[in-house]
Write a protein that holds these residues in place. Structure first.
Motif, PDB file in Angstrom:
ATOM      1  N   ALA A  36      49.343  30.389  53.847  1.00 53.41           N
ATOM      2  CA  ALA A  36      48.950  31.594  54.575  1.00 53.41           C
ATOM      3  C   ALA A  36      47.432  31.697  54.644  1.00 53.41           C
ATOM      4  O   ALA A  36      46.740  31.554  53.632  1.00 53.41           O
ATOM      5  CB  ALA A  36      49.524  32.829  53.882  1.00 53.41           C
ATOM      6  N   CYS A  37      46.928  31.964  55.829  1.00 49.94           N
ATOM      7  CA  CYS A  37      45.488  32.116  56.037  1.00 49.94           C
ATOM      8  C   CYS A  37      45.039  33.467  55.483  1.00 49.94           C
ATOM      9  O   CYS A  37      45.547  34.506  55.884  1.00 49.94           O
ATOM     10  CB  CYS A  37      45.162  32.019  57.518  1.00 49.94           C
ATOM     11  N   CYS A  38      44.049  33.442  54.585  1.00 53.95           N
ATOM     12  CA  CYS A  38      43.518  34.709  54.078  1.00 53.95           C
ATOM     13  C   CYS A  38      42.011  34.799  54.277  1.00 53.95           C
ATOM     14  O   CYS A  38      41.338  35.562  53.587  1.00 53.95           O
ATOM     15  CB  CYS A  38      43.894  34.919  52.614  1.00 53.95           C
ATOM     16  N   LEU A  48      36.940  37.944  48.491  1.00 55.32           N
ATOM     17  CA  LEU A  48      37.487  38.501  47.255  1.00 55.32           C
ATOM     18  C   LEU A  48      38.432  39.669  47.554  1.00 55.32           C
ATOM     19  O   LEU A  48      39.498  39.787  46.951  1.00 55.32           O
ATOM     20  CB  LEU A  48      36.359  38.966  46.334  1.00 55.32           C
ATOM     21  N   SER A  49      38.042  40.519  48.486  1.00 56.64           N
ATOM     22  CA  SER A  49      38.912  41.644  48.856  1.00 56.64           C
ATOM     23  C   SER A  49      40.200  41.163  49.494  1.00 56.64           C
ATOM     24  O   SER A  49      41.279  41.724  49.233  1.00 56.64           O
ATOM     25  CB  SER A  49      38.172  42.594  49.812  1.00 56.64           C
ATOM     26  N   LYS A  50      40.106  40.118  50.311  1.00 62.30           N
ATOM     27  CA  LYS A  50      41.320  39.566  50.944  1.00 62.30           C
ATOM     28  C   LYS A  50      42.262  38.999  49.889  1.00 62.30           C
ATOM     29  O   LYS A  50      43.477  39.206  49.943  1.00 62.30           O
ATOM     30  CB  LYS A  50      40.944  38.479  51.957  1.00 62.30           C
ATOM     31  N   VAL A  51      41.709  38.284  48.922  1.00 63.25           N
ATOM     32  CA  VAL A  51      42.528  37.750  47.827  1.00 63.25           C
ATOM     33  C   VAL A  51      43.150  38.903  47.042  1.00 63.25           C
ATOM     34  O   VAL A  51      44.327  38.859  46.668  1.00 63.25           O
ATOM     35  CB  VAL A  51      41.701  36.839  46.902  1.00 63.25           C
ATOM     36  N   GLY A  52      42.358  39.958  46.829  1.00 57.81           N
ATOM     37  CA  GLY A  52      42.872  41.134  46.132  1.00 57.81           C
ATOM     38  C   GLY A  52      44.040  41.773  46.857  1.00 57.81           C
ATOM     39  O   GLY A  52      45.028  42.201  46.235  1.00 57.81           O
ATOM     40  N   GLU A  53      43.963  41.827  48.204  1.00 58.08           N
ATOM     41  CA  GLU A  53      45.070  42.366  48.999  1.00 58.08           C
ATOM     42  C   GLU A  53      46.330  41.521  48.810  1.00 58.08           C
ATOM     43  O   GLU A  53      47.436  42.052  48.718  1.00 58.08           O
ATOM     44  CB  GLU A  53      44.689  42.395  50.477  1.00 58.08           C
ATOM     45  N   GLN A  80      64.343  30.386  42.686  1.00 57.46           N
ATOM     46  CA  GLN A  80      64.467  31.833  42.539  1.00 57.46           C
ATOM     47  C   GLN A  80      64.782  32.550  43.850  1.00 57.46           C
ATOM     48  O   GLN A  80      64.899  33.776  43.874  1.00 57.46           O
ATOM     49  CB  GLN A  80      63.174  32.394  41.931  1.00 57.46           C
ATOM     50  N   GLY A  81      64.906  31.780  44.931  1.00 56.66           N
ATOM     51  CA  GLY A  81      65.207  32.387  46.219  1.00 56.66           C
ATOM     52  C   GLY A  81      64.061  33.208  46.786  1.00 56.66           C
ATOM     53  O   GLY A  81      64.276  34.158  47.544  1.00 56.66           O
ATOM     54  N   LYS A  82      62.834  32.829  46.437  1.00 63.95           N
ATOM     55  CA  LYS A  82      61.657  33.546  46.916  1.00 63.95           C
ATOM     56  C   LYS A  82      60.855  32.685  47.894  1.00 63.95           C
ATOM     57  O   LYS A  82      61.070  31.475  47.994  1.00 63.95           O
ATOM     58  CB  LYS A  82      60.759  33.943  45.732  1.00 63.95           C
ATOM     59  N   ILE A  83      59.935  33.320  48.596  1.00 63.11           N
ATOM     60  CA  ILE A  83      59.006  32.599  49.463  1.00 63.11           C
ATOM     61  C   ILE A  83      57.753  32.289  48.642  1.00 63.11           C
ATOM     62  O   ILE A  83      57.103  33.191  48.111  1.00 63.11           O
ATOM     63  CB  ILE A  83      58.603  33.450  50.691  1.00 63.11           C
ATOM     64  N   GLY A  84      57.405  31.019  48.520  1.00 64.51           N
ATOM     65  CA  GLY A  84      56.162  30.628  47.868  1.00 64.51           C
ATOM     66  C   GLY A  84      55.018  30.689  48.862  1.00 64.51           C
ATOM     67  O   GLY A  84      55.166  30.274  50.017  1.00 64.51           O
ATOM     68  N   VAL A  85      53.891  31.223  48.443  1.00 66.09           N
ATOM     69  CA  VAL A  85      52.733  31.342  49.342  1.00 66.09           C
ATOM     70  C   VAL A  85      51.533  30.607  48.754  1.00 66.09           C
ATOM     71  O   VAL A  85      51.098  30.894  47.630  1.00 66.09           O
ATOM     72  CB  VAL A  85      52.358  32.817  49.595  1.00 66.09           C
ATOM     73  N   VAL A  86      51.024  29.648  49.527  1.00 66.58           N
ATOM     74  CA  VAL A  86      49.774  28.966  49.219  1.00 66.58           C
ATOM     75  C   VAL A  86      48.670  29.691  49.967  1.00 66.58           C
ATOM     76  O   VAL A  86      48.721  29.797  51.200  1.00 66.58           O
ATOM     77  CB  VAL A  86      49.817  27.491  49.677  1.00 66.58           C
ATOM     78  N   LEU A  87      47.682  30.211  49.272  1.00 68.31           N
ATOM     79  CA  LEU A  87      46.568  30.874  49.941  1.00 68.31           C
ATOM     80  C   LEU A  87      45.516  29.853  50.354  1.00 68.31           C
ATOM     81  O   LEU A  87      45.223  28.909  49.611  1.00 68.31           O
ATOM     82  CB  LEU A  87      45.935  31.922  49.025  1.00 68.31           C
ATOM     83  N   SER A 103      35.016  26.114  42.773  1.00 67.63           N
ATOM     84  CA  SER A 103      35.879  26.219  41.595  1.00 67.63           C
ATOM     85  C   SER A 103      36.281  27.664  41.334  1.00 67.63           C
ATOM     86  O   SER A 103      37.394  27.932  40.862  1.00 67.63           O
ATOM     87  CB  SER A 103      35.202  25.612  40.361  1.00 67.63           C
ATOM     88  N   VAL A 104      35.408  28.623  41.666  1.00 69.28           N
ATOM     89  CA  VAL A 104      35.738  30.040  41.486  1.00 69.28           C
ATOM     90  C   VAL A 104      36.934  30.417  42.347  1.00 69.28           C
ATOM     91  O   VAL A 104      37.926  30.984  41.858  1.00 69.28           O
ATOM     92  CB  VAL A 104      34.525  30.942  41.819  1.00 69.28           C
ATOM     93  N   PHE A 105      36.874  30.090  43.637  1.00 69.33           N
ATOM     94  CA  PHE A 105      37.980  30.452  44.530  1.00 69.33           C
ATOM     95  C   PHE A 105      39.239  29.645  44.221  1.00 69.33           C
ATOM     96  O   PHE A 105      40.357  30.140  44.371  1.00 69.33           O
ATOM     97  CB  PHE A 105      37.562  30.308  45.996  1.00 69.33           C
ATOM     98  N   ASN A 106      39.071  28.399  43.774  1.00 76.00           N
ATOM     99  CA  ASN A 106      40.232  27.619  43.361  1.00 76.00           C
ATOM    100  C   ASN A 106      40.963  28.323  42.217  1.00 76.00           C
ATOM    101  O   ASN A 106      42.191  28.436  42.231  1.00 76.00           O
ATOM    102  CB  ASN A 106      39.788  26.219  42.931  1.00 76.00           C
ATOM    103  N   GLN A 107      40.215  28.813  41.247  1.00 76.10           N
ATOM    104  CA  GLN A 107      40.848  29.510  40.123  1.00 76.10           C
ATOM    105  C   GLN A 107      41.486  30.826  40.550  1.00 76.10           C
ATOM    106  O   GLN A 107      42.446  31.282  39.930  1.00 76.10           O
ATOM    107  CB  GLN A 107      39.814  29.759  39.017  1.00 76.10           C
ATOM    108  N   LEU A 108      40.994  31.425  41.611  1.00 77.31           N
ATOM    109  CA  LEU A 108      41.585  32.665  42.124  1.00 77.31           C
ATOM    110  C   LEU A 108      42.821  32.419  42.989  1.00 77.31           C
ATOM    111  O   LEU A 108      43.465  33.367  43.423  1.00 77.31           O
ATOM    112  CB  LEU A 108      40.538  33.451  42.931  1.00 77.31           C
ATOM    113  N   GLY A 109      43.134  31.144  43.235  1.00 77.62           N
ATOM    114  CA  GLY A 109      44.351  30.824  43.971  1.00 77.62           C
ATOM    115  C   GLY A 109      44.157  30.328  45.381  1.00 77.62           C
ATOM    116  O   GLY A 109      45.126  30.099  46.098  1.00 77.62           O
ATOM    117  N   ILE A 110      42.896  30.153  45.824  1.00 77.44           N
ATOM    118  CA  ILE A 110      42.648  29.544  47.134  1.00 77.44           C
ATOM    119  C   ILE A 110      42.784  28.034  46.958  1.00 77.44           C
ATOM    120  O   ILE A 110      41.920  27.377  46.373  1.00 77.44           O
ATOM    121  CB  ILE A 110      41.237  29.885  47.670  1.00 77.44           C
TER     122      ILE A 110
END
Length: 339
Positions: A36-38, A48-53, A80-87, A103-110
């Motif tokens: 998903a594009c964030c 950071l705010s987009k990741v927070g959302e 688990q029957g869920k949708i996995g989301v890659v940011l 590395s900061v954004f990688n650790q935040l899940g981007i």
């Protein structure tokens, strides 16, 4: 895995309005995971705010969706029957000019970053520049750092020379998450045989794209789209093609303007569209929402692909690629990369 409910289905790029209704449509389509594009033009603070959302969305809809940080999370989502989301972001504007933010954004899940989006930036050139000067010195360091931390280098909107430079610089396979061969559908956003040959030789994966401006518009038939997939698989190899629909469901015109223009122009920029077709395009009848993913699997079967080959295109190849690519470099060295 011959049945849709057993299949891993991964869409390597969607830019839609994520709400519970959208999650239900993904479930109806048997989708396992979506990149998903964030972020597009956002700077570091805005990203950071987009990741927070997204973190808030994951919490509020934890019964239906979960974040993906490693390939194993995709399998966990399936179980688990869920949708996995890659940011991911479709630009490196979030880095500003600071290499340590990779590395900061990688650790935040981007986990995915496209190097450029429709305009020249500090990293390199976009596909719309009149002259592509290639990957900058900063850009080479960004690619190397993305390799190190386990963040995917995405070349979807990236210019020709910058793409070739990025592939030559990268010590790991890279991705083009959403584009098509330009000899089938000629447009600046689609990719040349030279770039796709380099991607193939690099071990990367191409996500074939249903976005109407990158195919033959609303008139594109399912057979035509699946024929493109088969032809591209013949060129790239069946292990190096997947889907990246670039689905844009329920998005506003204001967002379209932000997507195309950001803050860098006051004049209308049409991106992959045109003055004659300036708005969001109409999608083909066989792919209006994510619930229509089974149509693509059926179309590929009708083209003569085996169940195993259909499984690879629908998500198996992305599962392998993401599982390898999301590992930090030292972890990845311990893996055997299946080709």
């Amino acid at each position: 895995m011959s049945h849709q409910q057993d299949r891993i289905v991964i869409d390597a790029l969607e830019l839609s309005n994520w709400d519970r209704d959208f999650l239900h449509l993904l479930q109806q389509g048997g989708v396992t995971c979506v990149h998903a594009c964030c972020g597009l033009w956002e700077n570091a603070r805005e990203t950071l705010s987009k990741v927070g959302e997204w973190h808030k969305f994951f919490k509020e809809n934890a019964d239906l969706v979960m974040p993906v940080h490693q390939g194993e999370d995709i399998l966990k989502a399936k179980e688990q029957g869920k949708i996995g989301v890659v940011l991911g972001t479709q630009n490196t504007s979030a880095l500003e000019d600071e290499l340590s933010l990779v590395s900061v954004f990688n650790q935040l899940g981007i986990k995915v970053m496209q190097l450029t989006y429709n305009n020249q930036n500090l990293v390199g050139s976009s596909c719309y520049e009149a002259r592509d000067v290639g990957l900058s010195r900063f850009g080479k360091l960004v690619v190397q750092e993305m390799n190190r931390v386990g963040m995917v280098v995405d070349l979807s909107h990236v210019g020709e020379q910058t793409s070739l430079d990025a592939i030559a610089t990268s010590t790991r396979p890279v991705a083009i998450t959403h584009a098509n061969p330009n000899w089938i559908y000629p447009t600046k956003r689609n990719k040349s045989s030279e770039v796709l040959t380099a991607l193939r030789d690099n071990g990367g994966v191409l996500g074939l794209c249903a976005y109407p401006h990158l195919v033959n518009g609303e008139q594109t038939t399912l057979e035509e789209f699946c024929d493109m997939i088969v032809r591209t698989a013949d060129f790239m190899g069946i292990d190096q093609v997947g889907l990246g629909t670039d689905l844009t469901l329920n998005m506003s015109i204001d967002f379209l303007h932000w997507m195309r223009m950001g803050r860098w122009t006051h004049e209308i920029d049409y991106g992959a569209g045109s003055k004659e077709n300036p708005s969001w395009p109409e999608w083909p009848s066989w792919f209006k929402t994510p619930a229509d993913f089974p149509n693509i699997a059926r179309g590929l079967s009708e083209k003569g692909l085996t169940n195993e080959e259909v499984d690879k295109v629908m998500g198996g190849n992305w599962l392998r690629f993401f599982t390898d690519s999301f590992k930090a470099e030292k972890e990845a060295e311990q893996c055997v990369y299946p080709m």
